[in-house]
Design an enzyme around this catalytic site. Structure first.
Site, PDB file in Angstrom:
ATOM      1  N   ARG A 184       0.901  -1.003  -0.048  1.00  0.00           N
ATOM      2  CA  ARG A 184      -0.007   0.096   0.046  1.00  0.00           C
ATOM      3  C   ARG A 184       1.009   1.198  -0.148  1.00  0.00           C
ATOM      4  NH1 ARG A 184      -2.192  -3.783  -1.000  1.00  0.00           N
ATOM      5  NH2 ARG A 184      -4.025  -4.527  -0.194  1.00  0.00           N
ATOM      6  N   GLU A 227      -5.262   3.432   6.387  1.00  0.00           N
ATOM      7  CA  GLU A 227      -4.947   3.392   4.876  1.00  0.00           C
ATOM      8  C   GLU A 227      -5.406   4.798   4.310  1.00  0.00           C
ATOM      9  OE1 GLU A 227      -6.020   0.539   2.030  1.00  0.00           O
ATOM     10  OE2 GLU A 227      -5.506  -1.188   3.649  1.00  0.00           O
ATOM     11  N   SER A 258     -11.436  -0.537   3.480  1.00  0.00           N
ATOM     12  CA  SER A 258     -10.635  -1.115   4.477  1.00  0.00           C
ATOM     13  C   SER A 258     -10.030   0.096   4.897  1.00  0.00           C
ATOM     14  CB  SER A 258      -9.644  -2.116   3.869  1.00  0.00           C
ATOM     15  OG  SER A 258     -10.296  -3.088   3.460  1.00  0.00           O
TER      16      SER A 258
END
Length: 357
Positions: free
Chosen positions: A164, A353, A253
Site C-alpha cells: 500500500r 490506509e 478497508s
C-alpha cells in the site's frame, strides 16, 4: 478547464463527509492540467489531487486548489507474445476499467475487481486484493510535475512500490538532478498521474489460494475457473462483506494489515490461537487487521456518527446522512480509539490506509 468556487466535496468522497473546496478544477485532459500551471492565480497555489475520493478523510474545508482528475480513455497500446499492454486515463473508475479489460479479452486484473476509486490512484496506493497487487500488473505511468509542468514517465522500479505504498506517498527530497525532478523516494504533492499502463501477462493464469475463492470454486465445482468467473466471484464476495458507498458512506478497508516477524506471531498465537495470519514471501507474517479489531469488541460499535461495520470490522462507516453526516473528526476519534485498543491488547500499532486531509 472548468473552475468551480466554494465547491461541495460531499459528493466527491465515498465517506460522504460534508466539506467544501475553495477552488476546484475539473481536469479532463493533460491540456487542462497545463492550463492550471500556466494560470497566474492557480499556478502558485498549493494543490490537492482528488480522484474518486475513496481513500480520503476530510477533516474540514480544503484550502489548496483541488484538482479533480477526470481524464478518461481506455485502449490497447500493444500486444506481444508475452503480454497485453493496456492504457487507462487517470479519471477512469477502477472497477469499470477492470471490467473493460475482461470484456475485450485482456485478463489479469480480475482479482482487483470492485476496489473503489479511480485508475490514477491505483499506483499511489499500490492497491491489492486476493493475492494480486497493482505492481504485479503494472507497466508504466505518465505524470506531470506540478512545479515545472514537465511530463515524465515511471516504470515499476521507479515507482518504489511497497505494501500500500509508492513514491507518490512520500515527500520529495531536496536533492535534484538536471531534469528538475526530485531525486529518490518522494513525489507526494509534487506530481499528478495522468495515464497508467498495465502489463497483462500471457498465457493467463488464475490467482487463487484465498479461502473465500477456494470455497467459491468448490461450491461451483469448477476446477479451472475462467478470469470472468473469478471476477464474478470476487464481486460477490466483496459485496457480501463490504457496504456499497452509495448506500453507506465508507472508505473501504480503513487500516492496513500489519506485518510482524515469525517470533512476534508465535508470541501472539500463544495468547490468541485463533488469530488470522498469512505467511509472506519475505518471511514476515501478515495479520488480519479486521480480526484484531473484532477481537477487541469494536464490530458494530459507534462514536458519534462514525461506526464500525457490522459485517467487517476493518471498515468504518458513516451512520449519518445528508446535512447530518459524520464529521472527519468523529471518524478519526473512532480510528484512534480502535488503534489504542489493539495496541493495548496485542502490542500492534494499526496504520490507517486513507489520507487524512
Amino acid at each position: 478547464m472548468v473552475v468551480e468556487k466554494n465547491a461541495p466535496l460531499q459528493p466527491c468522497n465515498t465517506f460522504g463527509i460534508a466539506a467544501r473546496a475553495q477552488t476546484l478544477v475539473r481536469v479532463r485532459s493533460v491540456d487542462d492540467l497545463l492550463a492550471v500551471l500556466a494560470d497566474p492565480e492557480l499556478a502558485p497555489a498549493p494543490k490537492f489531487v482528488l480522484g474518486g475520493g475513496s481513500n480520503i478523510i476530510l477533516t474540514g474545508d480544503v484550502k489548496p486548489v483541488v484538482l479533480k482528475m477526470e481524464i478518461k480513455g481506455l485502449r490497447l497500446v500493444e500486444e506481444t507474445p508475452k503480454a497485453w499492454i493496456v492504457e487507462a486515463g487517470a479519471g477512469e473508475v477502477w472497477h469499470d476499467a477492470v471490467a473493460w479489460t475482461l470484456a475485450h479479452g485482456y485478463p489479469g486484473l480480475e482479482n482487483l475487481a470492485l476496489i473503489p476509486g479511480t485508475v490514477g490512484a491505483s499506483p499511489v496506493q499500490n492497491i491489492g486484493a486476493y493475492g494480486v497487487e497493482l505492481q504485479d500488473r503494472f507497466e508504466s505511468l505518465d505524470a506531470i510535475d506540478l512545479a515545472t509542468g514537465q511530463s515524465f514517465s515511471l516504470d515499476a522500479a521507479q515507482c518504489g512500490f511497497g505494501y500500500r505504498d509508492s513514491v507518490f506517498k512520500h515527500a520529495p527530497s531536496e536533492a535534484q538532478d538536471g531534469s528538475g525532478l526530485p531525486r529518490g523516494m518522494g513525489l507526494a504533492g509534487r506530481a499528478v498521474i495522468t495515464h497508467v499502463r498495465f502489463r497483462l501477462p500471457k498465457p493467463w493464469k488464475p490467482v487463487l489460494g484465498y479461502l473465500d475463492l477456494e470455497r467459491r470454486r468448490a461450491e461451483a465445482g469448477v476446477e479451472h475457473p475462467s478470469a470472468e468467473q473469478i471476477f464474478d466471484w470476487i464481486c460477490d464476495i466483496r459485496r457480501a462483506k463490504l457496504p456499497d458507498p452509495a448506500v453507506v458512506g465508507n472508505a473501504g478497508s480503513f487500516f492496513k494489515n500489519p506485518t510482524v516477524s515469525p517470533d512476534q506471531c508465535a508470541d501472539i498465537i500463544a495468547r490468541e490461537p485463533k488469530i488470522v495470519h498469512y505467511p509472506m514471501p519475505d518471511g514476515s507474517i501478515k495479520l488480519a487487521a479486521g480480526w484484531l479489531i473484532d477481537a477487541c469488541g469494536w464490530k458494530g460499535k459507534s462514536i458519534g456518527k462514525a461506526g464500525v461495520y457490522e459485517k467487517q470490522a476493518l471498515v468504518l462507516v458513516n451512520r449519518g446522512r445528508g446535512a447530518e453526516s459524520v464529521t472527519g473528526g468523529e471518524v478519526m476519534t473512532l480510528a484512534k480509539a480502535i488503534q489504542t485498543s489493539v495496541y493495548e491488547r496485542f502490542g500492534i500499532r494499526l496504520e490507517p490506509e486513507p489520507v487524512v486531509v
